[in-house]
Design a protein around this motif. Structure first.
Motif, PDB file in Angstrom:
ATOM      1  N   HIS A 128       0.857  -1.183   0.000  1.00  0.00           N
ATOM      2  CA  HIS A 128       0.000   0.000   0.000  1.00  0.00           C
ATOM      3  C   HIS A 128       0.890   1.228   0.000  1.00  0.00           C
ATOM      4  N   GLY A 129       0.730   2.088  -0.974  1.00  0.00           N
ATOM      5  CA  GLY A 129       1.541   3.295  -1.001  1.00  0.00           C
ATOM      6  C   GLY A 129       1.707   3.785  -2.427  1.00  0.00           C
ATOM      7  N   GLN A 130       2.653   4.715  -2.600  1.00  0.00           N
ATOM      8  CA  GLN A 130       2.830   5.322  -3.914  1.00  0.00           C
ATOM      9  C   GLN A 130       4.154   4.921  -4.542  1.00  0.00           C
ATOM     10  N   ALA A 131       4.152   4.851  -5.855  1.00  0.00           N
ATOM     11  CA  ALA A 131       5.384   4.603  -6.591  1.00  0.00           C
ATOM     12  C   ALA A 131       5.452   5.609  -7.733  1.00  0.00           C
ATOM     13  N   ALA A 132       6.661   6.006  -8.097  1.00  0.00           N
ATOM     14  CA  ALA A 132       6.858   6.898  -9.237  1.00  0.00           C
ATOM     15  C   ALA A 132       7.669   6.147 -10.269  1.00  0.00           C
ATOM     16  N   ILE A 133       7.097   5.988 -11.454  1.00  0.00           N
ATOM     17  CA  ILE A 133       7.833   5.307 -12.508  1.00  0.00           C
ATOM     18  C   ILE A 133       8.120   6.281 -13.649  1.00  0.00           C
ATOM     19  N   MET A 134       9.181   5.981 -14.384  1.00  0.00           N
ATOM     20  CA  MET A 134       9.650   6.915 -15.412  1.00  0.00           C
ATOM     21  C   MET A 134       9.344   6.383 -16.793  1.00  0.00           C
ATOM     22  N   SER A 135       9.193   7.297 -17.714  1.00  0.00           N
ATOM     23  CA  SER A 135       9.041   6.903 -19.111  1.00  0.00           C
ATOM     24  C   SER A 135       9.660   7.985 -19.976  1.00  0.00           C
ATOM     25  N   ASP A 136      10.029   7.613 -21.171  1.00  0.00           N
ATOM     26  CA  ASP A 136      10.575   8.575 -22.122  1.00  0.00           C
ATOM     27  C   ASP A 136       9.387   9.225 -22.822  1.00  0.00           C
ATOM     28  N   GLY A 137       9.014  10.405 -22.393  1.00  0.00           N
ATOM     29  CA  GLY A 137       7.745  11.002 -22.814  1.00  0.00           C
ATOM     30  C   GLY A 137       6.651  10.485 -21.907  1.00  0.00           C
ATOM     31  N   PRO A 138       5.533  11.218 -21.775  1.00  0.00           N
ATOM     32  CA  PRO A 138       4.475  10.784 -20.853  1.00  0.00           C
ATOM     33  C   PRO A 138       3.896   9.432 -21.268  1.00  0.00           C
ATOM     34  N   ALA A 139       3.744   8.546 -20.292  1.00  0.00           N
ATOM     35  CA  ALA A 139       3.248   7.205 -20.611  1.00  0.00           C
ATOM     36  C   ALA A 139       1.742   7.243 -20.843  1.00  0.00           C
ATOM     37  N   LEU A 140       1.280   6.390 -21.736  1.00  0.00           N
ATOM     38  CA  LEU A 140      -0.157   6.206 -21.939  1.00  0.00           C
ATOM     39  C   LEU A 140      -0.569   4.955 -21.182  1.00  0.00           C
ATOM     40  N   LEU A 141      -1.742   5.019 -20.565  1.00  0.00           N
ATOM     41  CA  LEU A 141      -2.302   3.849 -19.918  1.00  0.00           C
ATOM     42  C   LEU A 141      -3.252   3.187 -20.892  1.00  0.00           C
ATOM     43  N   LEU A 142      -2.988   1.951 -21.227  1.00  0.00           N
ATOM     44  CA  LEU A 142      -3.863   1.247 -22.155  1.00  0.00           C
ATOM     45  C   LEU A 142      -4.509   0.081 -21.421  1.00  0.00           C
ATOM     46  N   ARG A 143      -5.841   0.040 -21.486  1.00  0.00           N
ATOM     47  CA  ARG A 143      -6.582  -0.977 -20.757  1.00  0.00           C
ATOM     48  C   ARG A 143      -6.651  -2.274 -21.565  1.00  0.00           C
ATOM     49  N   VAL A 144      -6.463  -3.368 -20.862  1.00  0.00           N
ATOM     50  CA  VAL A 144      -6.595  -4.675 -21.491  1.00  0.00           C
ATOM     51  C   VAL A 144      -7.790  -5.370 -20.860  1.00  0.00           C
ATOM     52  N   SER A 145      -8.680  -5.921 -21.683  1.00  0.00           N
ATOM     53  CA  SER A 145      -9.806  -6.681 -21.163  1.00  0.00           C
ATOM     54  C   SER A 145     -10.006  -7.879 -22.075  1.00  0.00           C
ATOM     55  N   ALA A 146     -10.944  -8.747 -21.683  1.00  0.00           N
ATOM     56  CA  ALA A 146     -11.172  -9.969 -22.451  1.00  0.00           C
ATOM     57  C   ALA A 146     -11.481  -9.624 -23.905  1.00  0.00           C
ATOM     58  N   GLN A 147     -12.217  -8.529 -24.065  1.00  0.00           N
ATOM     59  CA  GLN A 147     -12.686  -8.112 -25.375  1.00  0.00           C
ATOM     60  C   GLN A 147     -11.567  -7.450 -26.181  1.00  0.00           C
ATOM     61  N   TYR A 148     -10.680  -6.751 -25.463  1.00  0.00           N
ATOM     62  CA  TYR A 148      -9.648  -5.970 -26.139  1.00  0.00           C
ATOM     63  C   TYR A 148      -8.247  -6.386 -25.722  1.00  0.00           C
ATOM     64  N   PRO A 149      -7.702  -7.443 -26.293  1.00  0.00           N
ATOM     65  CA  PRO A 149      -6.291  -7.725 -26.052  1.00  0.00           C
ATOM     66  C   PRO A 149      -5.431  -6.626 -26.676  1.00  0.00           C
ATOM     67  N   LEU A 150      -4.210  -6.496 -26.198  1.00  0.00           N
ATOM     68  CA  LEU A 150      -3.351  -5.400 -26.649  1.00  0.00           C
ATOM     69  C   LEU A 150      -2.006  -5.958 -27.097  1.00  0.00           C
ATOM     70  N   THR A 151      -1.485  -5.391 -28.161  1.00  0.00           N
ATOM     71  CA  THR A 151      -0.157  -5.775 -28.623  1.00  0.00           C
ATOM     72  C   THR A 151       0.777  -4.579 -28.481  1.00  0.00           C
ATOM     73  N   VAL A 152       1.943  -4.797 -27.899  1.00  0.00           N
ATOM     74  CA  VAL A 152       2.846  -3.699 -27.563  1.00  0.00           C
ATOM     75  C   VAL A 152       4.231  -3.986 -28.125  1.00  0.00           C
ATOM     76  N   ASP A 153       4.885  -2.943 -28.593  1.00  0.00           N
ATOM     77  CA  ASP A 153       6.278  -3.087 -28.989  1.00  0.00           C
ATOM     78  C   ASP A 153       7.116  -3.232 -27.720  1.00  0.00           C
ATOM     79  N   PRO A 154       8.010  -4.213 -27.664  1.00  0.00           N
ATOM     80  CA  PRO A 154       8.799  -4.416 -26.439  1.00  0.00           C
ATOM     81  C   PRO A 154       9.554  -3.157 -26.023  1.00  0.00           C
TER      82      PRO A 154
END
Lengths: 210, 216, 266
Positions: A128-154
């Motif tokens: 329980h608590g907060q974490a700060a993670i870094m990304s090169d440019g602001p990260a997008l949050l993409l939702r994955v659900s049964a209906q919408y699988p997601l493919t991502v570049d490694p």
């Protein structure tokens, strides 16, 4: 208390408590702070083994004191994640700061690692608590659900949360007019229920060339 | 006059006869009108002494005198630009972070961290950290570059701010500075961690810190 | 129902329903919607996608016809793929600013490294200015820039490295600042070869009517090869790899650095 001083600078107000931060990421502070080096990979024997395996890629320090401490790393964008008992999986090099109370560990993610060279291991953050993670440019949050699988570049993968299965897939066939190679690029496919953090940039990947 | 911010990475300056500017070599992106750029190894005012100062400090970033009649766009390497308007006070900034400044400002070289007494010890460690710093004094605008933008932290009496020398960009006001070592710094030495040495700023004023430990 | 990324808890979690169609998600990411349609894109610019999308290298037999009508830059075809299928696809490039441009029976010339993707209704050709590509026709394309793109009108002189491209105006010409080159720096450089070239002594000059696109950076994005035009009389850079447009016999001006200068994109 974590707050963003700018999109690239994290301010942590501390009253005697401690946070874990990426080594060398403090840029300024006021008040009194003490710095102590920690080893990555989690506690105990298992931690020791993973430390050996990872070559201590994740070197953390503990910062403790009274005042405000500012963290930043190579002008990376900072994303705050609040955890309420669940687990956050983050590419080790993208972890900036976590609350002192969160447990950090290392898991082996061979599949993705194999394509990346730099990330055989993923850091897990639990509690329980907060974490700060870094990304090169602001990260997008993409939702994955049964209906919408997601493919991502490694190379664009930053972190994920939830109950997700990962699989490798090759999605590309290259055949050019010049008759050059029939190379293939690899992508990670996420299925299940959760969110994936993706950055608008790609680390150099060996096989993720699309 | 001053500088107009076009976006976070580009500024526009107006040049008119009798009003010259100084800019870092290579910082001009485009211009309209009749504008001339003259390389100026002496770097504005200051004469021989400040040139020696810069040589010692390895801060011989060549400056250009910009004169004529027109508008000039400045930017450099995709770095964020912060415009600081001076109204009689002095700004201390590393020379290689100076993008452009108005000719009305008086330029000099100072040595940061000299008030501490730890200098002898750290000189080797922090070499290349540019502890020699350019000072700009008077009335006019200064455009400063930073990796990932800057945050401005106020320095108030009894509440010193300690900064990673690698993330330090500039400061102004009535501020004393010294290099100090952080509590527990022994753990960090040899790890390439910026926490080993800190620039301690006290007094009253403000310090600009960038979101990166990277030198420009 | 997913409990992750719920509204109110930090940034919005996107899914295919909430992602825009052929528009920016934020300054750094562009979302392409495919409905059985095709887009040309540069390799390495897709960061994620939903749906079923296939990526094929140009030269894939089936695409021959498409390539013949829209892709006239065969010599750097290996850097491009065609995305087709249905779904939503996110494009980004090293966290640079990304923008889309709509051409209506128009033309725009752009630095090859800045172009990410374009619709096949546009046709892509090599510019006669080495390192630049021209898009002609009607359709949308996506380009990256280091910092937001700034639009300016001629007459203007531009540091070659800050130039993203230009629309509707004649090709630029070179402008040399002789005062600068014959001054102290130029003299030193001519003698020592030190110092490199900078925008203060050489610019691209635009005159006439049109729009010039600038980026706020002098750090060039990786140069993408645009291929070499065939060797024939009257074709600049013809047959010489690297697009060395300037004749080898041209007298060298003081302060000019030959190959180095060319490598700097001049």
């Amino acid at each position: 208390m974590f707050r963003l001083q700018s999109s690239k600078v994290l301010a942590v107000d501390m009253t005697g408590d401690a946070v874990k931060a990426k080594n060398g990421s403090m840029v300024a502070y006021d008040g009194e702070m003490a710095f102590k080096k920690l080893s990555g990979g989690g506690e105990g024997l298992r931690g020791m083994v993973t430390r050996r395996l990872t070559g201590e890629q994740m070197t953390l320090m503990e910062v403790k004191g009274h005042g405000t401490c500012f963290f930043a790393d190579r002008a990376s964008e900072i994303n705050l994640v609040g955890l309420r008992g669940e687990t956050l999986y983050v590419e080790s090099s993208n972890l900036l700061v976590t609350d002192g109370g969160l447990r950090t560990g290392t898991t082996f993610t061979g599949m993705r690692g194999a394509s990346q060279g730099n990330g055989l291991f993923t850091t897990t953050i639990e509690g329980h608590g907060q974490a700060a993670i870094m990304s090169d440019g602001p990260a997008l949050l993409l939702r994955v659900s049964a209906q919408y699988p997601l493919t991502v570049d490694p190379g664009a993968y930053v972190a994920h949360q939830g109950n997700l299965r990962q699989s490798f897939q090759s999605g590309v066939t290259f055949r050019t007019l010049m008759g050059e190679g029939g190379g293939e690029a690899f992508q990670i496919r996420f299925e299940g229920d959760g969110v994936v953090y993706v950055q608008p940039s790609e680390r150099n990947t060996i096989a993720g060339d699309v | 006059m001053g500088f107009r911010e076009i976006n976070s990475k580009m500024i526009e300056a107006t040049v008119a006869p009798g009003q010259r500017l100084f800019s870092q070599r290579g910082a001009m992106l485009a211009y309209k009108g009749e504008v001339g750029f003259t390389p100026n190894l002496r770097g504005g005012q200051g004469g021989v002494m400040s040139m020696i100062g810069r040589r010692v400090a390895n801060e011989d970033t060549p400056l250009m005198t910009v004169e004529g009649n027109g508008t000039v766009l400045f930017g450099h390497g995709g770095h964020h630009i912060q415009v600081i308007n001076l109204t009689g006070d002095t700004l201390y900034v590393e020379a290689d972070r100076l993008l452009a400044f108005e000719g009305t400002l008086e330029q000099g070289t100072v040595f940061l961290g000299s008030q501490g007494g730890v200098m002898g010890m750290v000189r080797g460690q922090v070499s290349g950290q540019g502890l020699f710093t350019t000072s700009l004094k008077g009335h006019g605008a200064v455009a400063v570059m930073a990796h990932g933008g800057v945050i401005e932290l106020p320095i108030i009496p009894q509440r010193p701010v300690r900064v990673d020398p690698q993330a330090y960009v500039a400061h102004h006001g009535d501020v004393r500075n010294r290099l100090s070592t952080a509590l527990g710094w022994r753990d960090m030495v040899g790890r390439g961690s910026g926490e080993a040495f800190q620039l301690e700023l006290s007094g009253s004023g403000a310090v600009y810190v960038q979101a990166s430990e990277e030198k420009l | 129902m997913s409990t992750y990324g719920t509204p109110g808890a930090g940034p919005v979690a996107h899914d295919p329903m909430t992602l825009p169609a052929d528009d920016n998600v934020d300054h750094y990411t562009f979302c392409v919607e495919l409905k059985g349609t095709q887009w040309f894109m540069q390799k390495g610019k897709m960061i994620a996608y939903y749906g079923s999308i296939e990526f094929n290298g140009i030269g894939h037999g089936r695409l021959d016809r498409l390539v013949r009508t829209s892709f006239h830059s065969p010599l750097h075809a290996s850097d491009w793929v065609v995305a087709e299928g249905s779904g939503k696809m996110l494009l980004a490039d090293r966290a640079f600013d990304v923008n889309s441009y709509d051409l209506e029976d128009g033309n725009l010339t752009i630095r090859s490294g800045n172009l990410l993707a374009f619709q096949p209704s546009l046709s892509l050709k090599q510019s006669i200015v080495p390192g630049f590509l021209t898009l002609i026709g009607t359709g949308k394309f996506v380009a990256a820039s280091n910092g937001p793109v700034v639009f300016m009108e001629p007459p203007i002189r531009v540091d070659p490295q800050a130039l993203v491209g230009w629309a509707d105006c004649p090709s630029p010409c070179h402008h040399y600042d002789h005062g600068y080159m014959t001054g102290v720096m130029g003299g030193l450089r001519a003698m020592t070869g030190l110092g490199g070239a900078s925008g203060e002594e050489h610019q691209f000059e635009f005159v006439g009517a049109g729009t010039v696109l600038l980026q706020s950076s002098e750090a060039l994005m990786a140069e993408q090869a645009t291929g070499t035009p065939p060797q024939e009389p009257g074709v600049p850079g013809g047959g010489i790899p690297g697009g060395q447009g300037q004749g080898a016999g041209a007298p060298r001006l003081p302060g000019q650095l030959g190959d180095l200068q060319r490598r700097f994109g001049l």
